[in-house]
Design a protein around this motif. Structure first.
Motif, PDB file in Angstrom:
ATOM      1  N   ARG A 102      -6.833  14.296 -10.026  1.00 26.48           N
ATOM      2  CA  ARG A 102      -7.203  15.517  -9.336  1.00 26.48           C
ATOM      3  C   ARG A 102      -8.552  15.444  -8.645  1.00 26.48           C
ATOM      4  O   ARG A 102      -8.697  15.833  -7.502  1.00 26.48           O
ATOM      5  CB  ARG A 102      -7.213  16.664 -10.360  1.00 26.48           C
ATOM      6  N   ASP A 103      -9.547  14.908  -9.341  1.00 27.45           N
ATOM      7  CA  ASP A 103     -10.892  14.800  -8.770  1.00 27.45           C
ATOM      8  C   ASP A 103     -11.180  13.348  -8.417  1.00 27.45           C
ATOM      9  O   ASP A 103     -11.016  12.461  -9.246  1.00 27.45           O
ATOM     10  CB  ASP A 103     -11.944  15.263  -9.782  1.00 27.45           C
ATOM     11  N   VAL A 104     -11.618  13.126  -7.203  1.00 28.70           N
ATOM     12  CA  VAL A 104     -11.911  11.753  -6.797  1.00 28.70           C
ATOM     13  C   VAL A 104     -13.315  11.695  -6.188  1.00 28.70           C
ATOM     14  O   VAL A 104     -13.673  12.543  -5.367  1.00 28.70           O
ATOM     15  CB  VAL A 104     -10.836  11.220  -5.817  1.00 28.70           C
ATOM     16  N   PRO A 105     -14.145  10.729  -6.613  1.00 28.83           N
ATOM     17  CA  PRO A 105     -15.477  10.608  -6.012  1.00 28.83           C
ATOM     18  C   PRO A 105     -15.358  10.191  -4.543  1.00 28.83           C
ATOM     19  O   PRO A 105     -14.506   9.365  -4.204  1.00 28.83           O
ATOM     20  CB  PRO A 105     -16.158   9.501  -6.826  1.00 28.83           C
ATOM     21  N   SER A 106     -16.203  10.759  -3.700  1.00 24.50           N
ATOM     22  CA  SER A 106     -16.145  10.424  -2.275  1.00 24.50           C
ATOM     23  C   SER A 106     -16.373   8.922  -2.052  1.00 24.50           C
ATOM     24  O   SER A 106     -15.806   8.330  -1.129  1.00 24.50           O
ATOM     25  CB  SER A 106     -17.182  11.228  -1.496  1.00 24.50           C
ATOM     26  N   SER A 107     -17.164   8.304  -2.942  1.00 27.53           N
ATOM     27  CA  SER A 107     -17.425   6.869  -2.785  1.00 27.53           C
ATOM     28  C   SER A 107     -16.145   6.055  -2.948  1.00 27.53           C
ATOM     29  O   SER A 107     -15.948   5.043  -2.276  1.00 27.53           O
ATOM     30  CB  SER A 107     -18.471   6.407  -3.798  1.00 27.53           C
ATOM     31  N   PHE A 108     -15.237   6.514  -3.834  1.00 26.70           N
ATOM     32  CA  PHE A 108     -13.977   5.784  -4.004  1.00 26.70           C
ATOM     33  C   PHE A 108     -13.143   5.852  -2.728  1.00 26.70           C
ATOM     34  O   PHE A 108     -12.564   4.852  -2.296  1.00 26.70           O
ATOM     35  CB  PHE A 108     -13.174   6.349  -5.187  1.00 26.70           C
ATOM     36  N   ILE A 109     -13.111   7.035  -2.125  1.00 25.85           N
ATOM     37  CA  ILE A 109     -12.343   7.185  -0.877  1.00 25.85           C
ATOM     38  C   ILE A 109     -12.919   6.261   0.189  1.00 25.85           C
ATOM     39  O   ILE A 109     -12.189   5.534   0.865  1.00 25.85           O
ATOM     40  CB  ILE A 109     -12.364   8.648  -0.392  1.00 25.85           C
ATOM     41  N   GLY A 110     -14.254   6.276   0.310  1.00 24.80           N
ATOM     42  CA  GLY A 110     -14.908   5.422   1.300  1.00 24.80           C
ATOM     43  C   GLY A 110     -14.585   3.947   1.083  1.00 24.80           C
ATOM     44  O   GLY A 110     -14.248   3.226   2.024  1.00 24.80           O
ATOM     45  N   ASP A 111     -14.649   3.516  -0.183  1.00 30.35           N
ATOM     46  CA  ASP A 111     -14.354   2.109  -0.493  1.00 30.35           C
ATOM     47  C   ASP A 111     -12.907   1.761  -0.183  1.00 30.35           C
ATOM     48  O   ASP A 111     -12.608   0.698   0.368  1.00 30.35           O
ATOM     49  CB  ASP A 111     -14.619   1.821  -1.979  1.00 30.35           C
ATOM     50  N   ALA A 112     -11.996   2.670  -0.559  1.00 27.09           N
ATOM     51  CA  ALA A 112     -10.571   2.407  -0.347  1.00 27.09           C
ATOM     52  C   ALA A 112     -10.273   2.276   1.144  1.00 27.09           C
ATOM     53  O   ALA A 112      -9.623   1.324   1.590  1.00 27.09           O
ATOM     54  CB  ALA A 112      -9.727   3.530  -0.971  1.00 27.09           C
ATOM     55  N   VAL A 113     -10.781   3.229   1.915  1.00 29.70           N
ATOM     56  CA  VAL A 113     -10.535   3.216   3.360  1.00 29.70           C
ATOM     57  C   VAL A 113     -11.160   1.965   3.980  1.00 29.70           C
ATOM     58  O   VAL A 113     -10.515   1.256   4.759  1.00 29.70           O
ATOM     59  CB  VAL A 113     -11.104   4.486   4.030  1.00 29.70           C
ATOM     60  N   ALA A 114     -12.397   1.661   3.572  1.00 27.85           N
ATOM     61  CA  ALA A 114     -13.089   0.502   4.136  1.00 27.85           C
ATOM     62  C   ALA A 114     -12.319  -0.787   3.854  1.00 27.85           C
ATOM     63  O   ALA A 114     -12.178  -1.639   4.725  1.00 27.85           O
ATOM     64  CB  ALA A 114     -14.509   0.413   3.581  1.00 27.85           C
ATOM     65  N   SER A 115     -11.793  -0.916   2.634  1.00 27.06           N
ATOM     66  CA  SER A 115     -11.132  -2.180   2.300  1.00 27.06           C
ATOM     67  C   SER A 115      -9.836  -2.363   3.098  1.00 27.06           C
ATOM     68  O   SER A 115      -9.502  -3.474   3.487  1.00 27.06           O
ATOM     69  CB  SER A 115     -10.875  -2.278   0.792  1.00 27.06           C
ATOM     70  N   HIS A 116      -9.130  -1.259   3.365  1.00 22.31           N
ATOM     71  CA  HIS A 116      -7.903  -1.387   4.165  1.00 22.31           C
ATOM     72  C   HIS A 116      -8.236  -1.594   5.641  1.00 22.31           C
ATOM     73  O   HIS A 116      -7.540  -2.335   6.344  1.00 22.31           O
ATOM     74  CB  HIS A 116      -7.008  -0.165   3.993  1.00 22.31           C
ATOM     75  N   LEU A 117      -9.305  -0.960   6.084  1.00 26.21           N
ATOM     76  CA  LEU A 117      -9.712  -1.118   7.483  1.00 26.21           C
ATOM     77  C   LEU A 117     -10.182  -2.553   7.740  1.00 26.21           C
ATOM     78  O   LEU A 117      -9.942  -3.126   8.800  1.00 26.21           O
ATOM     79  CB  LEU A 117     -10.838  -0.127   7.805  1.00 26.21           C
ATOM     80  N   ARG A 118     -10.808  -3.121   6.732  1.00 25.05           N
ATOM     81  CA  ARG A 118     -11.337  -4.475   6.849  1.00 25.05           C
ATOM     82  C   ARG A 118     -10.231  -5.495   7.162  1.00 25.05           C
ATOM     83  O   ARG A 118     -10.450  -6.453   7.897  1.00 25.05           O
ATOM     84  CB  ARG A 118     -12.009  -4.811   5.523  1.00 25.05           C
ATOM     85  N   GLU A 119      -9.046  -5.280   6.583  1.00 21.58           N
ATOM     86  CA  GLU A 119      -7.928  -6.186   6.848  1.00 21.58           C
ATOM     87  C   GLU A 119      -7.459  -6.069   8.290  1.00 21.58           C
ATOM     88  O   GLU A 119      -6.823  -6.964   8.826  1.00 21.58           O
ATOM     89  CB  GLU A 119      -6.750  -5.860   5.915  1.00 21.58           C
ATOM     90  N   LEU A 120      -7.766  -4.949   8.888  1.00 24.72           N
ATOM     91  CA  LEU A 120      -7.229  -4.648  10.214  1.00 24.72           C
ATOM     92  C   LEU A 120      -8.175  -5.060  11.334  1.00 24.72           C
ATOM     93  O   LEU A 120      -7.762  -5.693  12.309  1.00 24.72           O
ATOM     94  CB  LEU A 120      -6.978  -3.131  10.277  1.00 24.72           C
ATOM     95  N   ASP A 121      -9.439  -4.686  11.219  1.00 21.68           N
ATOM     96  CA  ASP A 121     -10.381  -4.937  12.305  1.00 21.68           C
ATOM     97  C   ASP A 121     -11.803  -4.999  11.742  1.00 21.68           C
ATOM     98  O   ASP A 121     -12.320  -4.003  11.240  1.00 21.68           O
ATOM     99  CB  ASP A 121     -10.268  -3.816  13.348  1.00 21.68           C
ATOM    100  N   LYS A 122     -12.386  -6.179  11.828  1.00 23.05           N
ATOM    101  CA  LYS A 122     -13.689  -6.400  11.196  1.00 23.05           C
ATOM    102  C   LYS A 122     -14.797  -5.540  11.823  1.00 23.05           C
ATOM    103  O   LYS A 122     -15.673  -5.039  11.126  1.00 23.05           O
ATOM    104  CB  LYS A 122     -14.087  -7.873  11.311  1.00 23.05           C
ATOM    105  N   ILE A 123     -14.750  -5.380  13.116  1.00 21.44           N
ATOM    106  CA  ILE A 123     -15.807  -4.615  13.788  1.00 21.44           C
ATOM    107  C   ILE A 123     -15.714  -3.137  13.418  1.00 21.44           C
ATOM    108  O   ILE A 123     -16.721  -2.496  13.093  1.00 21.44           O
ATOM    109  CB  ILE A 123     -15.744  -4.823  15.311  1.00 21.44           C
ATOM    110  N   ALA A 124     -14.513  -2.609  13.437  1.00 21.15           N
ATOM    111  CA  ALA A 124     -14.326  -1.212  13.032  1.00 21.15           C
ATOM    112  C   ALA A 124     -14.766  -1.035  11.578  1.00 21.15           C
ATOM    113  O   ALA A 124     -15.372  -0.023  11.215  1.00 21.15           O
ATOM    114  CB  ALA A 124     -12.868  -0.802  13.209  1.00 21.15           C
TER     115      ALA A 124
END
Ligand SMILES: [Zn+2]
Length: 170
Positions: A102-124
């Protein structure tokens, strides 16, 4: 899903589309037993009840659209489609729901999104991380930035990554 006609719980989805920015999924289903078709509307309840705990301890409802806007900014002029952005958000939400009820730290969301984005486009990824991530691993970010700059890019555009091009003298 139980068939409204014959009561059998055995159907296949014949069509699926989302609306309200992904909040509602409309599914056209066909009953395997009686072959009649019916429609279901499913709301993404999980996304709606999720609460984000920010670094200062304040709590705000999770908004998928905010994550999408952040990604769109990071992917500005990068070869990343809206569909790919949606996939990054979907994958990140899966990570979130696997780890938090139910409760998620904003840092976890940031890390999760960043790690998936990293696979897609390094500059982004570097752009996103520099804005949204709490730099727990600054060395890694610097390495990524170096790699991104060393990536072969067509001609002059390479300089425009981190500083705007100087106006030409005419
Ligand atoms: Zn049926």
């Amino acid at each position: 899903m139980q068939c409204p006609f014959c009561g059998q719980d055995n159907d296949k989805v014949v069509d699926s589309r989302s609306s309200e920015g992904g909040k509602t999924v409309r599914r056209r289903r066909q009953c395997i037993a009686c072959h009649r078709r019916f429609t279901t509307y499913e709301r993404a309840e999980e996304a709606l009840r999720l609460t984000v705990i920010k670094k200062d301890g304040s709590r705000v409802p999770y908004e998928r659209q905010k994550v999408i806007s952040g990604l769109q900014k990071a992917c500005y002029k990068r070869p990343v489609s809206d569909e790919q952005i949606r996939q990054v958000v979907d994958a990140s939400e899966e990570d979130i729901f696997r780890n938090f009820d139910r409760d998620v730290p904003s840092s976890f969301i940031g890390d999760a999104v960043a790690s998936h984005l990293r696979e897609l486009d390094k500059i982004a990824y570097v752009r996103f991380a520099s804005v949204y991530q709490n730099f727990t691993n600054l060395g890694e970010l610097i390495d990524e930035a170096k790699q991104a700059q060393e990536m072969p890019l067509p001609g002059k555009k390479q300089k425009a990554l981190f500083e705007p091009p100087k106006p030409e003298d005419t």
